[in-house]
Design an enzyme around this catalytic site. Sequence first.
Site, PDB file in Angstrom:
ATOM      1  CG  HIS A   1      -0.164  -0.321   2.487  1.00 16.54           C
ATOM      2  ND1 HIS A   1      -0.204  -1.578   3.063  1.00 16.54           N
ATOM      3  CD2 HIS A   1       0.673   0.407   3.254  1.00 16.54           C
ATOM      4  CE1 HIS A   1       0.583  -1.584   4.125  1.00 16.54           C
ATOM      5  NE2 HIS A   1       1.126  -0.403   4.259  1.00 16.54           N
TER       6      HIS A   1
ATOM      7  CG  HIS B   1       7.804   3.729  -0.031  1.00 14.84           C
ATOM      8  ND1 HIS B   1       7.583   4.895   0.669  1.00 14.84           N
ATOM      9  CD2 HIS B   1       7.896   2.739   0.877  1.00 14.84           C
ATOM     10  CE1 HIS B   1       7.545   4.609   1.968  1.00 14.84           C
ATOM     11  NE2 HIS B   1       7.728   3.310   2.114  1.00 14.84           N
TER      12      HIS B   1
END
Length: 191
Positions: free
Chosen positions: A44, A128
């Site tokens: 996520h 990221h």
Amino acid sequence: MRLFAAVLPPPEALAELSAEVERLRARELPGAEALRWTGPPGRHYTLAFMGEVEERLLPELGERLGRAAHRTAPFPLAVHGGGRFGRRVLWAGASGGVDALRVLAGRAEAAARRAGVPMAEPRRYQAHLTLARSRVDVDLRPYAEELTAFAGTPWRVAELVLVRSNPPAPGVPGARPRYEAVGSWPLGGAG
């Protein structure tokens, strides 16, 4: 409860990334044995890590996250490229609406602060998805270089999600954290 605000990639994007991760793992690059790879549920884009949050703060937090979501228009995003944090964390990056993602991260962090959640000092946001971690130093450069050309299919980010992180079961080899959405809010103009 341990909470963070996030953008969750759709199943199709996670499937593409999983195929790339399997290709990367099959390469058996140096240091592979030290890496603990995340599975799709752990992939996520964290916007604001809140840590332990008192339950009494949840109503105010939810209200403020809802406002932050409403103030942000939906935007395109794709999993793209990769990199590393030092010698212990390998990640996949993003392309498309990265500036919009950064704005949403700032709004989610501000919402948490205003709701009374004690937050760490702000840092520059780096979009990221964590792919692997190591408890020892590993030369992650070859892995990051392998990810450079990866470009997933774009999707439309349409919601902000509040996620609860449940720690892995103690003493169970290979146990991983479990994640559950405890709230979600459509971005402005979505839904």
